[in-house]
Design a protein around this motif. Structure first.
Motif: not given
Lengths: 407, 407
Positions: A27-43
């Motif tokens: 929530n604090l990350y969000k309050s600084y304008g960060f967006k949630h990016l859920d990168t793939s476990i498999i690369q």
């Protein structure tokens, strides 16, 4: 069949603390304008290629029952959240707005020999800011501000953010006339300053450089500890080093124009902070809880100017990674975990007589946690106590609903 | 290097909807007394052994750069959340309180050939209740109640929970004098009732049984659709089947004594609901959104009496799994995503003049989302618009702070 070694499954009580910590941090990350990016476990294995030790720790994937030789595969599990971010930025560079700010929370995997503090899979919770061509020095400050505010939000006020700048170390070594090819070895040694005995540290540094240079570096290490940024220049003058022209130093003190007095009181320069990873180029930081420094750094990161280079465009970044389980361990020890904002009810149902059903519905509608069991009276009461429910609800012999306070 | 096929990385807008859905669902699980158990992604390959097709899809792990033959490994990635739960219960059976209620949200992995709707890694979000030796039929109802309340909480009111009971299908087949060894094939065929054309379904059923039996089964399938539980008995009587003694039927209607009128209006019997997995033994359910049945079931599960058997003790369970991404897809299409409860500010910093810093601090202190950039004016304004910030804050030529409303 047991849980494999080096893997973690927390009990629900500790998991609750973890979840609270993650909720507050993200929530604090969000309050600084960060967006949630859920990168793939498999690369793609090829995309993770790194020099150094980490390469040996990458897990690759194969279909267990494949008929073909399954030892060859192009897929791997990510070992951190930064490499997938770099891949994502490259892949989407013309669709993203820069500075691109994302947070990511997820598991990473390392084929390590499991031992205390070393796991095969564990969570990371990162935030990063990626610029295009350049990235304001303001973010060196914002990183500190995020760490400060997260710890306050978690109720932790006694901590130190130790900062340094890799360019500044380089500048100091130039001023000391240390040959540049020794930089890497000196970085590795600096990182061990608090781990080695001073005599051993001194000896190794002397072997690398000279007694005179070693004495000066140790003077800096010892005398700049616990000092504010504004006190640095005169200290360096004592050993005849004029740092006022150093780009690294100017970068380091650039945060002074943004910072509040409260934030500043938590920030200290420390020459031994270099961070292990190759890709950091400027500002670096680690964070320690003063009541439990043995826990290690609970929030670390830095600036990397050259991690992402694509089609001739540079994408400099800065970011940090928080040690969720270390923080949760500390909070479990130090804070009372009354936690549950909502009251918890254990209701013992009587399948023969359902007059308790309305009660369950009303309790849930009013926001209570209601766990229903269908057990003999004594067994149900025992569970209500063991599992820390606030109230135990049951039907007595006269078919009257009893609400028994437990805690 | 791109994202491997069959892996998912949502854009931040869709990820926001996913996060909201997960937040609502897991909070509802909690309100029913479920605890968070985060089972390990890495499990022993041997512990996952399953009969059937799924076996081919299990990913095993090897250290990519290991010198030794890396095709042999004892570790694998979980392909669902139920097997790790079963392992956890077995491993901790003497420390847990039963009924043990847990929710789990995490990624599962399948070595499938990627295609539309088939992924190599995807999230599951399960709740399960595990009893010791027995598990009250009340939970067949509670499962429906959880599904009902979750969908209402997400603002979805037009849905159908289709229920059935595997014991009831068995009982019907016995009443129809179908040889028991055909049960499995009939189950598989029933599951395809809506996917096959009726003529094809009929033909296959006749080959398995006889014209007379096939006609009766199709009569049940057609005439019990969209019927409430209380209307079933007379319908079966029309084809001379007396189901009043069927244990499966009695289990199925046992939920009637718990259920509210509102909940009941969403629940329908459907003989074609059997669920694919072998381990279900009684109550089974699937859930469809009436406005978009093509989406498939968005919440499914059932009761399994024999999945966990350890040291002579039986641990019967019941649970459900929600299709997070299907729900998010539906909500994205149907609901306005004003979302952001909190106002978002994009603040354009001027590194030469910091008088805007207090403003940033005050906005964050009052709970606003504040994203700071350090860009040329036009570029910053463009991003504020593209990224849907509510307000754009900047310093004008007279060094006055301007707060520009965007949306």
């Amino acid at each position: 069949m047991n849980l494999p070694k080096g893997c973690i499954e927390y009990n629900p009580q500790f998991q609750d603390i973890i979840d609270q910590v993650v909720f507050n941090i993200t929530n604090l990350y969000k309050s600084y304008g960060f967006k949630h990016l859920d990168t793939s476990i498999i690369q793609y294995l090829e995309g993770l290629n790194l020099t150094g030790e980490i390469n040996k720790e990458i897990y690759s994937l194969a279909r267990a029952k494949d008929d073909k030789d399954s030892s060859k595969t192009e897929y791997a599990l990510r070992f951190d959240l930064t490499k997938p971010l770099a891949r994502y930025v490259e892949e989407n560079q013309f669709d993203l707005n820069f500075p691109f700010k994302r947070w990511d929370y997820g598991q990473v995997f390392r084929g390590e020999k499991p031992q205390k503090g070393r796991y095969r899979q564990f969570y990371q919770c990162d935030f990063d800011i990626i610029g295009k061509e350049n990235l304001s020095l303001y973010y060196d400050y914002e990183v500190c501000s995020i760490v400060y505010n997260i710890l306050y939000k978690l109720g932790i006020e006694d901590f130190t953010i130790k900062i340094n700048n890799r360019k500044f170390i380089n500048d100091i070594l130039i001023l000391l006339k240390v040959p540049q090819n020794l930089n890497k070895d000196i970085f590795i040694l600096l990182d061990k300053f608090y781990k080695l005995e001073l005599s051993k540290f001194k000896k190794e540094l002397e072997i690398l450089t000279s007694k005179e240079i070693s004495d000066k570096i140790i003077f800096i290490l010892n005398n700049t500890q616990n000092k504010a940024l504004s006190e640095l220049k005169p200290l360096f003058q004592e050993i005849n080093l004029d740092i006022s022209e150093s780009e690294g130093f100017l970068e380091l003190i650039s945060i002074l124009k943004f910072i509040s007095r409260e934030e500043l009181s938590k920030i200290q320069f420390d020459l031994s902070i270099v961070r292990g990873l190759d890709y950091y180029t400027g500002f670096v930081f680690e964070t320690y809880l003063n009541q439990d420094t043995k826990l290690g750094s609970i929030f670390s990161g830095g600036r990397y100017e050259n991690l992402i280079n694509s089609q001739g465009i540079k994408y400099p970044g800065i970011g940090g990674s928080v040690g969720i389980s270390r923080l949760a361990t500390y909070l479990e020890k130090t804070q009372s975990q009354e936690s549950s904002i909502r009251e918890g009810y254990l209701v013992n149902l009587n399948l023969q007589n359902n007059i308790i059903l309305d009660k369950i519905k009303n309790l849930r509608d009013s926001g209570k946690i209601v766990s229903v069991v269908d057990l003999p009276f004594k067994k149900a009461l025992k569970i209500a106590i063991k599992e820390n429910f606030d109230k135990f609800v049951y039907l007595n012999d006269q078919n009257i609903i009893i609400e028994k306070q437990i805690t």
